[in-house]
Design an enzyme around this catalytic site. Structure first.
Site, PDB file in Angstrom:
ATOM      1  N   LYS A 117      14.091   9.579 -11.131  1.00 52.10           N
ATOM      2  CA  LYS A 117      13.834  10.688 -10.465  1.00 52.10           C
ATOM      3  C   LYS A 117      15.207  11.802 -10.626  1.00 52.10           C
ATOM      4  O   LYS A 117      14.799  13.011 -10.658  1.00 52.10           O
ATOM      5  CB  LYS A 117      13.470  10.369  -8.980  1.00 52.10           C
ATOM      6  CG  LYS A 117      12.024   9.773  -8.964  1.00 52.10           C
ATOM      7  CD  LYS A 117      11.471  10.345  -7.446  1.00 52.10           C
ATOM      8  CE  LYS A 117       9.923   9.564  -7.630  1.00 52.10           C
ATOM      9  NZ  LYS A 117       9.505   9.605  -6.095  1.00 52.10           N
ATOM     10  N   LYS A 199       4.322   4.110 -16.685  1.00 52.73           N
ATOM     11  CA  LYS A 199       3.123   3.803 -15.772  1.00 52.73           C
ATOM     12  C   LYS A 199       2.429   5.070 -15.388  1.00 52.73           C
ATOM     13  O   LYS A 199       3.010   6.251 -15.422  1.00 52.73           O
ATOM     14  CB  LYS A 199       4.125   3.394 -14.421  1.00 52.73           C
ATOM     15  CG  LYS A 199       4.514   4.366 -13.426  1.00 52.73           C
ATOM     16  CD  LYS A 199       4.795   3.761 -12.121  1.00 52.73           C
ATOM     17  CE  LYS A 199       5.253   5.012 -11.150  1.00 52.73           C
ATOM     18  NZ  LYS A 199       5.900   4.759 -10.032  1.00 52.73           N
ATOM     19  N   LYS A 202       1.020  10.371 -10.296  1.00 58.40           N
ATOM     20  CA  LYS A 202       0.385  11.350 -10.094  1.00 58.40           C
ATOM     21  C   LYS A 202       0.962  12.525 -10.158  1.00 58.40           C
ATOM     22  O   LYS A 202       0.538  13.644 -10.395  1.00 58.40           O
ATOM     23  CB  LYS A 202      -0.146  11.324  -8.599  1.00 58.40           C
ATOM     24  CG  LYS A 202       0.776  10.928  -7.665  1.00 58.40           C
ATOM     25  CD  LYS A 202       0.455  10.662  -5.941  1.00 58.40           C
ATOM     26  CE  LYS A 202       1.700  10.096  -5.331  1.00 58.40           C
ATOM     27  NZ  LYS A 202       1.315   8.966  -4.586  1.00 58.40           N
TER      28      LYS A 202
HETATM   29  P1  TYM Z   1       3.835   5.269  -3.899  1.00 61.15           P
HETATM   30  O1  TYM Z   1       3.374   6.611  -3.205  1.00 61.15           O
HETATM   31  O2  TYM Z   1       4.671   5.988  -5.358  1.00 61.15           O
HETATM   32  O3  TYM Z   1       2.593   4.612  -4.399  1.00 61.15           O
HETATM   33  C1  TYM Z   1       2.034   4.036  -3.518  1.00 61.15           C
HETATM   34  C2  TYM Z   1       1.586   2.533  -3.938  1.00 61.15           C
HETATM   35  O4  TYM Z   1       1.010   2.683  -5.311  1.00 61.15           O
HETATM   36  C3  TYM Z   1       1.542   1.707  -6.057  1.00 61.15           C
HETATM   37  N1  TYM Z   1       1.350   2.153  -7.488  1.00 61.15           N
HETATM   38  C4  TYM Z   1       0.965   1.666  -8.737  1.00 61.15           C
HETATM   39  N2  TYM Z   1       0.351   0.425  -9.015  1.00 61.15           N
HETATM   40  C5  TYM Z   1      -0.038  -0.052  -9.943  1.00 61.15           C
HETATM   41  N3  TYM Z   1      -0.039   1.096 -11.117  1.00 61.15           N
HETATM   42  C6  TYM Z   1       0.459   2.086 -11.061  1.00 61.15           C
HETATM   43  N4  TYM Z   1       0.635   2.951 -12.142  1.00 61.15           N
HETATM   44  C7  TYM Z   1       1.059   2.520  -9.778  1.00 61.15           C
HETATM   45  N5  TYM Z   1       1.601   3.739  -9.108  1.00 61.15           N
HETATM   46  C8  TYM Z   1       1.809   3.592  -7.804  1.00 61.15           C
HETATM   47  C9  TYM Z   1       2.876   1.631  -5.705  1.00 61.15           C
HETATM   48  O5  TYM Z   1       3.607   0.420  -6.131  1.00 61.15           O
HETATM   49  C10 TYM Z   1       2.965   1.620  -4.341  1.00 61.15           C
HETATM   50  O6  TYM Z   1       2.637   0.202  -3.759  1.00 61.15           O
HETATM   51  N6  TYM Z   1       8.154   3.880  -1.915  1.00 61.15           N
HETATM   52  C11 TYM Z   1       6.736   4.016  -1.920  1.00 61.15           C
HETATM   53  C12 TYM Z   1       6.077   4.296  -0.649  1.00 61.15           C
HETATM   54  C13 TYM Z   1       6.643   3.508   0.549  1.00 61.15           C
HETATM   55  C14 TYM Z   1       6.502   2.225   0.858  1.00 61.15           C
HETATM   56  C15 TYM Z   1       7.166   2.119   1.995  1.00 61.15           C
HETATM   57  C16 TYM Z   1       5.825   1.061   0.296  1.00 61.15           C
HETATM   58  C17 TYM Z   1       7.494   4.012   1.719  1.00 61.15           C
HETATM   59  N7  TYM Z   1       7.790   3.120   2.439  1.00 61.15           N
HETATM   60  C18 TYM Z   1       7.234   0.643   2.801  1.00 61.15           C
HETATM   61  C19 TYM Z   1       5.720  -0.184   0.984  1.00 61.15           C
HETATM   62  C20 TYM Z   1       6.499  -0.362   2.143  1.00 61.15           C
HETATM   63  C21 TYM Z   1       6.097   4.869  -2.906  1.00 61.15           C
HETATM   64  O7  TYM Z   1       6.797   5.807  -3.405  1.00 61.15           O
HETATM   65  O8  TYM Z   1       4.874   4.410  -3.310  1.00 61.15           O
END
Ligand code: TYM
Length: 336
Positions: A117, A199, A202
């Site tokens: 990032k 990956k 969005k």
């Molecule tokens: P975020 O918002 O990027 O994504 C949410 C969830 O989707 C999963 N994910 C994917 N899984 C499979 N293939 C993909 N291409 C893909 N892109 C995203 C992510 O692994 C995630 O589970 N830091 C986290 C949000 C967060 C969080 C937490 C998660 C904040 N605090 C505490 C768990 C526990 C994030 O940016 O997810």
């Protein structure tokens, strides 16, 4: 949430930084729903995390409500689980500060997501982006979560949360439960349709690279039709076939068919047929969610009721942990 003492606790979060993709759904959200009967589930729309990247305020506000609606449409049931907006529960930022003071600069600078990032937002490498993983650790540790369902890209952050919990417990005595990652066997890493070595995200500039959960059927079919594959014309899960492997993973996660069944189904048939079948399966997977989403979006009072009641409960649960932490680190008890 039905408070059930003998059930284990799950926490997970998702950023309101855009409409979730098929990757978010297959890697995380689909499982969030499945766990609701067997665990006490606590889910959050993590807006504090989202502002580590510059957000337009009106858009962020809209996307946050959009995401709450979408999570309900996916099947998150407020009678079983908590679903709240992170900024409504101040304990997250409060614990994050204490954890920041117990996390080394060197550890945070090794985080892959920070490096990526920082490279893609070189004009805004802010302190929040750097300390993002300690806020994420706070999210989880506040609820004494046993397990955290996430996609594979969050594994490193979860390891940091576990290390932090263990180290804190070592210094100050037993305080936090050490959480386990719950990463699905299939769908943990859905790849871009245009570059299957990256990956699905969005925030990809190329709209054809990802399926948004609110994409219309025509768009979904077109994006799969254009998905990058190879010139071999054999539907098989193998090395050097990243595009086909990704489509097979999506088809598997959407239909439950095994790789062997998929290979048999498309033996002797071209990629055109296969891509069409994957597109149709995804359209059908998303259709009921999209239908319910529109209803929730029209009912803002209901949304407010869900996220407010959930936040009140989340604040109550998390304050217990925060008070324990404040006491352990030597803060004077607040008498009001
Ligand atoms: P975020 O918002 O990027 O994504 C949410 C969830 O989707 C999963 N994910 C994917 N899984 C499979 N293939 C993909 N291409 C893909 N892109 C995203 C992510 O692994 C995630 O589970 N830091 C986290 C949000 C967060 C969080 C937490 C998660 C904040 N605090 C505490 C768990 C526990 C994030 O940016 O997810």
């Amino acid at each position: 949430m039905e408070e059930t003492q003998n059930k284990k606790t799950i926490f997970s979060g998702i950023q309101p930084s855009g409409i979730p993709t098929l990757g978010n759904y297959l890697g995380a959200l689909q499982n969030w729903c499945k766990f609701q009967d067997d665990y006490n589930c606590i889910y959050s729309v993590v807006d504090l995390h989202a502002i580590t990247v510059r957000q337009d305020p009106a858009t962020l506000r809209h996307r946050t409500l959009e995401l709450v609606s979408l999570l309900l449409a996916c099947g998150i049931d407020p009678n079983k689980s908590l679903l709240f907006i992170q900024s409504h529960v101040p304990t997250h930022a409060q614990l994050a500060w204490v954890l920041n003071c117990n996390t080394q600069f060197g550890v945070l600078s090794r985080m892959t997501q920070f490096k990526e990032k920082a490279a893609s937002h070189a004009d805004n490498v802010n302190a929040g982006l750097f300390t993002y993983p300690t806020l994420m650790a706070a999210d989880i540790l506040l609820y004494q979560a046993d397990a955290v369902p996430v996609g594979a890209d969050q594994k490193q952050h979860l390891e940091l949360a576990r290390d932090l919990a263990q180290r804190f417990n070592g210094i100050y005595g037993d305080t936090f439960k050490v959480p386990e990652p719950l990463i699905p066997k299939v769908g943990a890493r859905i790849m871009s349709l245009q570059d299957p070595t990256k990956k699905m995200s969005k925030s990809d500039e190329n709209q054809n690279a990802f399926i948004s959960m609110l994409d219309r059927p025509d768009d979904i079919m077109r994006k799969f039709k254009r998905a990058v594959t190879d010139s071999e014309a054999v539907v098989a899960y193998r090395e050097h076939k990243a595009g086909i492997n990704n489509l097979m993973s999506i088809y598997n996660a959407a239909t439950g068919k095994s790789f062997e069944q998929i290979e048999a189904e498309f033996e002797g048939r071209g990629y055109g047929d296969f891509k069409k079948a994957v597109g149709e399966a995804v359209v059908e997977l998303l259709r009921p969610i999209q239908e319910k989403y529109d209803d929730y979006m029209k009912n803002k009072d209901y949304l407010a009721d869900v996220y407010t009641k959930s936040a009140e409960k989340a604040l109550y649960i998390s304050t217990k942990t925060l008070n324990k932490v404040y006491k352990k680190v030597g803060f004077v008890k607040r008498e009001f």
